[in-house]
Design an enzyme around this catalytic site. Structure first.
Site, PDB file in Angstrom:
ATOM      1  N   SER A  72      -9.399   1.955   8.846  1.00 11.85           N
ATOM      2  CA  SER A  72      -9.289   0.618   8.636  1.00 11.85           C
ATOM      3  C   SER A  72      -8.009   0.567   9.169  1.00 11.85           C
ATOM      4  O   SER A  72      -6.936   1.209   9.309  1.00 11.85           O
ATOM      5  CB  SER A  72      -9.148   0.275   7.167  1.00 11.85           C
ATOM      6  OG  SER A  72      -8.682  -0.906   6.650  1.00 11.85           O
TER       7      SER A  72
ATOM      8  N   TYR B  92      -5.851   1.703  -1.907  1.00 12.15           N
ATOM      9  CA  TYR B  92      -6.761   1.864  -0.543  1.00 12.15           C
ATOM     10  C   TYR B  92      -6.185   2.129   0.640  1.00 12.15           C
ATOM     11  O   TYR B  92      -6.679   3.071   1.340  1.00 12.15           O
ATOM     12  CB  TYR B  92      -7.466   0.088  -0.323  1.00 12.15           C
ATOM     13  CG  TYR B  92      -8.176  -0.110   0.615  1.00 12.15           C
ATOM     14  CD1 TYR B  92      -9.542   0.419   0.763  1.00 12.15           C
ATOM     15  CD2 TYR B  92      -7.794  -0.675   1.718  1.00 12.15           C
ATOM     16  CE1 TYR B  92     -10.488   0.435   1.712  1.00 12.15           C
ATOM     17  CE2 TYR B  92      -8.786  -0.953   2.796  1.00 12.15           C
ATOM     18  CZ  TYR B  92      -9.912  -0.262   2.847  1.00 12.15           C
ATOM     19  OH  TYR B  92     -10.840  -0.837   4.084  1.00 12.15           O
TER      20      TYR B  92
ATOM     21  N   LYS C 224      -6.655   5.277   3.152  1.00 13.81           N
ATOM     22  CA  LYS C 224      -7.006   5.166   4.363  1.00 13.81           C
ATOM     23  C   LYS C 224      -5.785   5.733   5.241  1.00 13.81           C
ATOM     24  O   LYS C 224      -6.034   6.119   6.424  1.00 13.81           O
ATOM     25  CB  LYS C 224      -7.176   3.613   4.558  1.00 13.81           C
ATOM     26  CG  LYS C 224      -8.294   3.112   4.116  1.00 13.81           C
ATOM     27  CD  LYS C 224      -9.539   3.794   4.499  1.00 13.81           C
ATOM     28  CE  LYS C 224     -10.908   3.021   4.217  1.00 13.81           C
ATOM     29  NZ  LYS C 224     -12.065   3.588   4.890  1.00 13.81           N
TER      30      LYS C 224
END
Length: 276
Positions: free
Chosen positions: A141, A154, A158
């Site tokens: 991402s 998150y 990532k």
């Protein structure tokens, strides 16, 4: 890896979004598929859409090592080989990092990081043993390149997934392997990652907080103006053929990386790029 027709691909997180688009595009390229997800209904829909050739499906929680090992064993057993591995499964949950509970990090790291690591551990040794051209695509991402407010666990997961991808690529290059790696870093794409809560395990569910809801509103707006997942799938196929390591789906992030590097070299907090 120029020729995909007649080869075998594995796609996790295949029930929707980028995973579904990858499955459809790789099937159009003439590949046999093993598709995995925790959503049986969505997985069946993807299999029907990608039904150009041989398509197998398996319900798989990528945070579970035994489940991914079983996926690998079945794939090699029934399809004979794996040439493209797409560790694509991912989930999102936001909020300020100081408000996120252990359950949040356990879920995000389990899918977004351990899902990639389990895929590498289960598939890559056998892909090396094949001694053929092959490619591993890890869906990271832009949050794995730019840490932003409200991304909390998150971004942590990532960033680690990006490190795993780069380490994998370096290890393969050092050992002279024929396998290549792409770290796919999408910006805004019209997927269902903003509704990840629907697949969150019951034992990791907790009450939502005000900052969590604020993050939800932001990601909902970003998803609405995102690009088509099919565009991403096309870029991935091109990256496989060109043996490209870093794939940014939005070219403006290249400037963001330069700006970030310059800020870091000056010891400053990097500016945030526009999340489009």
């Amino acid at each position: 890896m120029r020729e995909l027709s007649g080869k075998v691909a594995v796609v996790t997180g295949a029930a929707s979004g980028i995973g579904r688009a990858l499955a459809v595009r790789l099937a159009e390229e003439g590949m046999s598929l093993m598709l995995a997800d925790v959503d049986p209904g969505g997985l069946a829909e993807t299999a029907a859409l990608a039904g150009h050739g041989r398509v197998l499906t398996q319900i798989t929680d990528v945070s579970d090592d035994a489940a991914v090992q079983h996926l690998a064993a079945r794939t090699f057993g029934e399809l004979g080989a794996v040439h493209v591995l797409c560790n694509n499964a991912g989930v999102f949950q936001g909020g300020h990092i100081w408000n996120r509970a252990t359950e949040d990090f356990a879920w995000l790291l389990g899918v977004n990081l351990w899902g990639v690591l389990h895929g590498i551990q289960a598939f890559v040794p056998r892909m090396i043993e094949q001694d053929t051209e092959g490619h591993i695509v890890n869906t990271v991402s832009v949050a794995g390149l730019f840490a932003a407010p409200y991304t909390a666990g998150y971004a942590v997961s990532k960033y680690a997934a990006f490190a795993a991808s780069q380490t994998l690529a370096q290890d393969l290059a050092l050992t002279g392997s024929k396998l290549k790696v792409t770290a796919l870093c999408p910006g805004a794409v019209r997927t269902q990652i903003n509704t990840s809560e629907r697949v969150r395990p019951a034992d990791l569910l907790i009450g939502r907080t005000r900052d969590d809801y604020a993050a939800q509103g932001l990601i909902d707006a970003i998803m609405e103006r995102g690009i088509d997942p099919a565009d991403v799938a096309g870029q991935v196929v091109e990256a496989i053929r060109e043996e490209r390591f870093l794939l940014l789906t939005h070219p403006e992030y290249a400037k963001g990386l330069r700006d970030q590097l310059e800020a870091l070299l000056e010891g400053a907090l990097p500016p945030l790029p526009s999340y489009e």
